[in-house]
Motif scaffolding. Structure first.
Motif, PDB file in Angstrom:
ATOM      1  N   LYS A 207       0.906  -1.226   0.066  1.00 23.39           N
ATOM      2  CA  LYS A 207       0.046   0.060   0.002  1.00 23.39           C
ATOM      3  C   LYS A 207       0.893   1.228  -0.020  1.00 23.39           C
ATOM      4  N   GLY A 208       2.335   1.215   0.259  1.00 23.21           N
ATOM      5  CA  GLY A 208       3.023   2.138   0.099  1.00 23.21           C
ATOM      6  C   GLY A 208       3.354   2.748   1.524  1.00 23.21           C
ATOM      7  N   ARG A 209       4.020   3.779   1.538  1.00 22.99           N
ATOM      8  CA  ARG A 209       4.593   4.299   2.752  1.00 22.99           C
ATOM      9  C   ARG A 209       3.389   5.180   3.781  1.00 22.99           C
ATOM     10  N   GLU A 210       3.436   5.006   4.908  1.00 21.26           N
ATOM     11  CA  GLU A 210       2.721   5.839   5.725  1.00 21.26           C
ATOM     12  C   GLU A 210       3.708   6.768   6.625  1.00 21.26           C
ATOM     13  N   ILE A 211       3.269   7.985   6.254  1.00 22.82           N
ATOM     14  CA  ILE A 211       3.910   9.101   6.587  1.00 22.82           C
ATOM     15  C   ILE A 211       3.340  10.172   7.041  1.00 22.82           C
ATOM     16  N   GLY A 212       3.746  10.837   8.042  1.00 23.53           N
ATOM     17  CA  GLY A 212       3.182  11.940   8.622  1.00 23.53           C
ATOM     18  C   GLY A 212       2.192  11.531   9.730  1.00 23.53           C
ATOM     19  N   ILE A 213       0.995  11.249   9.637  1.00 22.91           N
ATOM     20  CA  ILE A 213       0.159  10.766  10.570  1.00 22.91           C
ATOM     21  C   ILE A 213      -0.572   9.426  10.175  1.00 22.91           C
TER      22      ILE A 213
END
Length: 280
Positions: free
Chosen positions: A123-129
């Motif tokens: 699903k890709g990168r989880e970044i920030g929140i």
């Protein structure tokens, strides 16, 4: 007096890059965080990613009340020595009667050391929140999440996630990006609590990482250009440091979960309570 061993997950080069980006290392950040929570804590820091690092062994490990493993820019499925040394050290920790907490990379090292598997998230990168993390039924009863909402947001940055669980694992929370956002692993006399997100990161710190990883932010489609990355970082800093910025808070949907240090640090505080109760 509580004695904690901090295990810095980044290489010497990565730590130097963080310094040039204007940030503190993740080990230094954890040290500051722990002192803010418990003023009488004594911390040692080790660097198992570094060749020739001197690491505690055997009863030396049991001399610590707890061990905390930081995040890292490394990917656990690579086989470079900076990674395999950390997996071996985690195995040494699991072989002793110790209590361990890990953020992000720390969770991934523990999973692999205990026999599980971590891979790149399709699903890709989880970044920030990290949005809408939900406690499992086990998580609602677990001391890691004492006084925590059953659904919450958290500061995060990770591309990899757990795909196979080792024996002795209980999933404590998850969300749509990763079914494992927190877990407990019990191996022998060792107890590991880990989160895939970063409760130790405030908005200032993740803003520094936005700036540090500008190229990645653009290439992976989080921002269209460098100006947008800089604006995002500026907004997060303003939300953290400027009173009355309801406009920015609303625009980025920033909840008290990430704005209020008491909420954000609840898991680390709960782990420290667990460690201190066991040492009493």
């Amino acid at each position: 007096m509580t004695n904690i061993l901090i295990v810095e997950g980044n290489t010497q080069d990565a730590r130097a890059l963080t310094a040039t980006s204007g940030g503190v290392t993740q080990g230094e950040l954890y040290h500051k965080t722990l002192l803010a929570l418990k003023a009488d804590i004594i911390c040692d820091t080790v660097y198992p990613a570094d060749e020739g690092a001197v690491l505690p062994t055997g009863l030396e490990l049991e001399g610590y009340d707890g061990i905390i493993w930081t995040g890292s820019a490394l990917n656990i499925y690579n086989t470079e020595p900076a990674i395999t040394r950390q997996i071996d050290f985690m195995k040494s920790c699991f072989a002793r009667k110790v209590k361990i907490f890990g953020s992000c990379w720390g969770l991934q090292v523990a999973v692999v050391a205990a026999g599980g598997q971590v891979a790149q998230n399709a699903k890709g990168r989880e970044i920030g929140i990290a949005r809408d993390i939900q406690l499992t039924a086990s998580g609602r009863q677990h001391p890691l999440y004492k006084n925590k909402s059953v659904s919450f947001d958290a500061v995060a940055i990770h591309l990899d996630h757990v795909v196979s669980l080792p024996e002795g694992t209980t999933i404590l929370s998850g969300n749509d990006m990763s079914r494992v956002q927190a877990l407990e692993i019990r191996q022998g006399s060792a107890i590991f609590w880990g989160v895939q997100y970063h409760p130790e990161f405030d908005l200032d710190y993740i803003a520094m990482l936005f700036d540090k990883y500008k190229t990645m932010m653009i290439e992976e489609g989080f921002c269209p250009d460098e100006a947008a990355v800089s604006q995002l970082a500026s907004d997060f800093r303003a939300a953290q440091n400027e009173a009355g910025r309801a406009d920015i808070i609303a625009h980025h949907n920033l909840a008290e979960d990430v704005l209020d240090p008491c909420c954000r640090l609840q898991e680390i505080s709960n782990w420290l309570d667990f460690v201190e109760q066991a040492a009493a």
